[in-house]
Design a protein around this motif. Structure first.
Motif, PDB file in Angstrom:
ATOM      1  N   ASN A  15       0.808  -1.219   0.000  1.00 46.60           N
ATOM      2  CA  ASN A  15       0.000   0.000   0.000  1.00 46.60           C
ATOM      3  C   ASN A  15       0.840   1.267   0.000  1.00 46.60           C
ATOM      4  OD1 ASN A  15      -2.927  -0.739  -0.073  1.00 46.60           O
ATOM      5  ND2 ASN A  15      -2.149  -2.156   1.473  1.00 46.60           N
ATOM      6  N   ALA A  16       2.034   1.217   0.546  1.00 49.56           N
ATOM      7  CA  ALA A  16       2.944   2.366   0.446  1.00 49.56           C
ATOM      8  C   ALA A  16       3.332   2.589  -1.015  1.00 49.56           C
ATOM      9  CB  ALA A  16       4.184   2.138   1.305  1.00 49.56           C
ATOM     10  N   ALA A  17       3.675   1.509  -1.720  1.00 54.42           N
ATOM     11  CA  ALA A  17       4.024   1.626  -3.145  1.00 54.42           C
ATOM     12  C   ALA A  17       2.814   2.101  -3.951  1.00 54.42           C
ATOM     13  CB  ALA A  17       4.532   0.290  -3.675  1.00 54.42           C
ATOM     14  N   LEU A  18       1.636   1.573  -3.642  1.00 55.56           N
ATOM     15  CA  LEU A  18       0.432   2.013  -4.348  1.00 55.56           C
ATOM     16  C   LEU A  18       0.151   3.490  -4.094  1.00 55.56           C
ATOM     17  CD1 LEU A  18      -1.944  -1.044  -3.881  1.00 55.56           C
ATOM     18  CD2 LEU A  18      -1.113  -0.116  -6.062  1.00 55.56           C
ATOM     19  N   ILE A  67       2.309   5.852  -3.448  1.00 54.54           N
ATOM     20  CA  ILE A  67       3.276   6.605  -4.262  1.00 54.54           C
ATOM     21  C   ILE A  67       2.806   6.645  -5.708  1.00 54.54           C
ATOM     22  CG2 ILE A  67       5.635   6.578  -5.201  1.00 54.54           C
ATOM     23  CD1 ILE A  67       6.479   5.335  -2.422  1.00 54.54           C
ATOM     24  N   LEU A  68       2.426   5.501  -6.238  1.00 55.13           N
ATOM     25  CA  LEU A  68       2.006   5.436  -7.641  1.00 55.13           C
ATOM     26  C   LEU A  68       0.665   6.112  -7.883  1.00 55.13           C
ATOM     27  CD1 LEU A  68       3.316   1.895  -8.416  1.00 55.13           C
ATOM     28  CD2 LEU A  68       4.003   4.002  -9.584  1.00 55.13           C
ATOM     29  N   ASN A  69      -0.237   6.076  -6.907  1.00 54.26           N
ATOM     30  CA  ASN A  69      -1.504   6.791  -7.057  1.00 54.26           C
ATOM     31  C   ASN A  69      -1.254   8.287  -7.183  1.00 54.26           C
ATOM     32  OD1 ASN A  69      -3.383   4.641  -4.760  1.00 54.26           O
ATOM     33  ND2 ASN A  69      -2.962   4.359  -6.919  1.00 54.26           N
ATOM     34  N   LYS A  70      -0.200   8.785  -6.532  1.00 54.94           N
ATOM     35  CA  LYS A  70       0.144  10.208  -6.622  1.00 54.94           C
ATOM     36  C   LYS A  70       0.940  10.530  -7.884  1.00 54.94           C
ATOM     37  CE  LYS A  70      -1.875  11.203  -2.839  1.00 54.94           C
ATOM     38  NZ  LYS A  70      -3.185  11.825  -2.908  1.00 54.94           N
ATOM     39  N   LEU A  71       1.839   9.622  -8.288  1.00 55.11           N
ATOM     40  CA  LEU A  71       2.698   9.885  -9.443  1.00 55.11           C
ATOM     41  C   LEU A  71       2.091   9.406 -10.759  1.00 55.11           C
ATOM     42  CD1 LEU A  71       6.227   8.925  -8.050  1.00 55.11           C
ATOM     43  CD2 LEU A  71       5.091  11.156  -8.029  1.00 55.11           C
ATOM     44  N   GLY A  72       1.187   8.447 -10.696  1.00 56.91           N
ATOM     45  CA  GLY A  72       0.606   7.869 -11.904  1.00 56.91           C
ATOM     46  C   GLY A  72       1.420   6.695 -12.393  1.00 56.91           C
ATOM     47  N   GLN A  73       2.600   6.939 -12.879  1.00 51.15           N
ATOM     48  CA  GLN A  73       3.512   5.910 -13.352  1.00 51.15           C
ATOM     49  C   GLN A  73       4.918   6.372 -13.006  1.00 51.15           C
ATOM     50  OE1 GLN A  73       4.550   5.548 -17.618  1.00 51.15           O
ATOM     51  NE2 GLN A  73       3.679   3.479 -17.467  1.00 51.15           N
ATOM     52  N   ALA A  74       5.749   5.428 -12.631  1.00 46.22           N
ATOM     53  CA  ALA A  74       7.137   5.782 -12.303  1.00 46.22           C
ATOM     54  C   ALA A  74       8.020   4.566 -12.512  1.00 46.22           C
ATOM     55  CB  ALA A  74       7.244   6.262 -10.860  1.00 46.22           C
ATOM     56  N   ASP A  75       9.310   4.818 -12.685  1.00 46.66           N
ATOM     57  CA  ASP A  75      10.236   3.695 -12.823  1.00 46.66           C
ATOM     58  C   ASP A  75      10.584   3.139 -11.447  1.00 46.66           C
ATOM     59  OD1 ASP A  75      12.644   5.065 -11.767  1.00 46.66           O
ATOM     60  OD2 ASP A  75      12.592   6.196 -13.632  1.00 46.66           O
ATOM     61  N   THR A 112       1.115  -3.055 -12.867  1.00 48.45           N
ATOM     62  CA  THR A 112       1.532  -3.500 -14.201  1.00 48.45           C
ATOM     63  C   THR A 112       2.895  -2.868 -14.459  1.00 48.45           C
ATOM     64  OG1 THR A 112       0.428  -1.658 -15.310  1.00 48.45           O
ATOM     65  CG2 THR A 112      -0.810  -3.722 -15.117  1.00 48.45           C
ATOM     66  N   VAL A 113       3.737  -3.619 -15.124  1.00 49.19           N
ATOM     67  CA  VAL A 113       5.076  -3.132 -15.433  1.00 49.19           C
ATOM     68  C   VAL A 113       5.281  -3.221 -16.939  1.00 49.19           C
ATOM     69  CG1 VAL A 113       7.564  -3.486 -15.092  1.00 49.19           C
ATOM     70  CG2 VAL A 113       5.970  -3.906 -13.203  1.00 49.19           C
ATOM     71  N   SER A 114       5.733  -2.125 -17.506  1.00 48.97           N
ATOM     72  CA  SER A 114       6.063  -2.097 -18.926  1.00 48.97           C
ATOM     73  C   SER A 114       7.444  -1.464 -19.067  1.00 48.97           C
ATOM     74  CB  SER A 114       5.018  -1.300 -19.711  1.00 48.97           C
ATOM     75  OG  SER A 114       4.928   0.015 -19.216  1.00 48.97           O
ATOM     76  N   VAL A 133       6.309   1.259 -13.626  1.00 51.79           N
ATOM     77  CA  VAL A 133       5.245   0.609 -12.869  1.00 51.79           C
ATOM     78  C   VAL A 133       4.028   1.514 -12.841  1.00 51.79           C
ATOM     79  CG1 VAL A 133       4.637  -0.439 -10.650  1.00 51.79           C
ATOM     80  CG2 VAL A 133       7.030  -0.427 -11.402  1.00 51.79           C
ATOM     81  N   SER A 134       2.860   0.905 -13.020  1.00 48.91           N
ATOM     82  CA  SER A 134       1.586   1.613 -12.888  1.00 48.91           C
ATOM     83  C   SER A 134       0.721   0.841 -11.895  1.00 48.91           C
ATOM     84  CB  SER A 134       0.846   1.669 -14.235  1.00 48.91           C
ATOM     85  OG  SER A 134       1.589   2.372 -15.181  1.00 48.91           O
ATOM     86  N   PRO A 135      -0.087   1.543 -11.124  1.00 49.39           N
ATOM     87  CA  PRO A 135      -0.972   0.843 -10.189  1.00 49.39           C
ATOM     88  C   PRO A 135      -2.205   0.310 -10.921  1.00 49.39           C
ATOM     89  CG  PRO A 135      -1.345   3.199 -10.031  1.00 49.39           C
ATOM     90  CD  PRO A 135      -0.215   3.000 -11.018  1.00 49.39           C
ATOM     91  N   THR A 136      -2.722  -0.815 -10.461  1.00 51.98           N
ATOM     92  CA  THR A 136      -3.978  -1.329 -11.016  1.00 51.98           C
ATOM     93  C   THR A 136      -5.149  -1.043 -10.084  1.00 51.98           C
ATOM     94  OG1 THR A 136      -3.667  -3.521 -10.035  1.00 51.98           O
ATOM     95  CG2 THR A 136      -2.813  -3.177 -12.286  1.00 51.98           C
ATOM     96  N   ARG A 137      -4.828  -0.472  -8.928  1.00 53.67           N
ATOM     97  CA  ARG A 137      -5.887  -0.122  -7.975  1.00 53.67           C
ATOM     98  C   ARG A 137      -5.398   0.978  -7.039  1.00 53.67           C
ATOM     99  NH1 ARG A 137      -5.233  -2.665  -2.901  1.00 53.67           N
ATOM    100  NH2 ARG A 137      -3.787  -4.400  -2.855  1.00 53.67           N
TER     101      ARG A 137
END
Length: 186
Positions: free
Chosen positions: A13-16, A18-26, A91-93, A101-105
């Motif tokens: 949830n900490a990673a999520l 971060i990603l919910n705020k940034l959208g996508q990040a490496d 998801t990772v691309s 990395v992008s969050p799925t939720r």
């Protein structure tokens, strides 16, 4: 070696968050934002935010369990069933060989203490605009240097707190907590 136990739901949830705020990040940006949040949480409260084991890698600290989760998401496979299950939250691309990395939720913020959220948000604010080189250089602190020079790359939570200039009382508290639980801190 044994260290503070990783709280897998909190790490997820900490990673999520971060990603919910940034959208996508490496990977690199996420790992460093989480590291600096972890560092400040240790400095302020004497407790790790996630309990993940940080490894001193060439481009700075890397949280081992979260790295396993991201790799499981990228590869859709992992020898660790927990990492594979949690990897569904991401998801990772790859773009130019760099994993993004992008969050799925959304993050379940009920899994995070208010102090965790504050540390994460402060770290995002302070570090999200830094370049790869700037955030790498910043993460090459005394805790990273000490672990990087050792035969083992595992970073000590006591060293991480010291690198943030935690008070002597907080450092003693971390040491006592580790002694009480027979944990490795240095």
């Amino acid at each position: 070696m044994q260290v503070f136990n990783v709280d897998k739901e909190k790490t997820l949830n900490a990673a999520l968050l971060i990603l919910n705020k940034l959208g996508q990040a490496d990977y690199h940006k996420i790992f460093k934002i989480l590291y600096f949040a972890e560092q400040q949480h240790l400095k302020n409260y004497g407790q790790p935010l996630t309990g993940d084991v940080y490894q001193a890698m060439p481009y700075g600290p890397v949280p081992s369990f979260l790295y396993d989760v991201f790799k499981a998401s990228e590869n859709q496979a992992s020898p660790f069933s927990e990492a594979l299950e949690l990897s569904k939250a991401f998801t990772v691309s790859r773009k130019d060989k760099i994993p993004y990395v992008s969050p799925t939720r959304e993050a379940d913020i009920d899994q995070l203490a208010e102090t965790n959220i504050e540390a994460i948000m402060a770290s995002i604010e302070e570090n999200y605009a830094l370049t790869f080189k700037e955030i790498t250089d910043k993460s090459h602190d005394s805790a990273w240097a000490k672990a990087e020079q050792a035969t083992e790359t595992e970073m000590s939570y006591l060293d991480i707190a010291e690198s943030a200039e935690a008070s002597p009382e907080i450092l003693k508290y971390i040491s006592l907590q580790a002694e009480n639980h027979n944990l490795r801190i240095s």
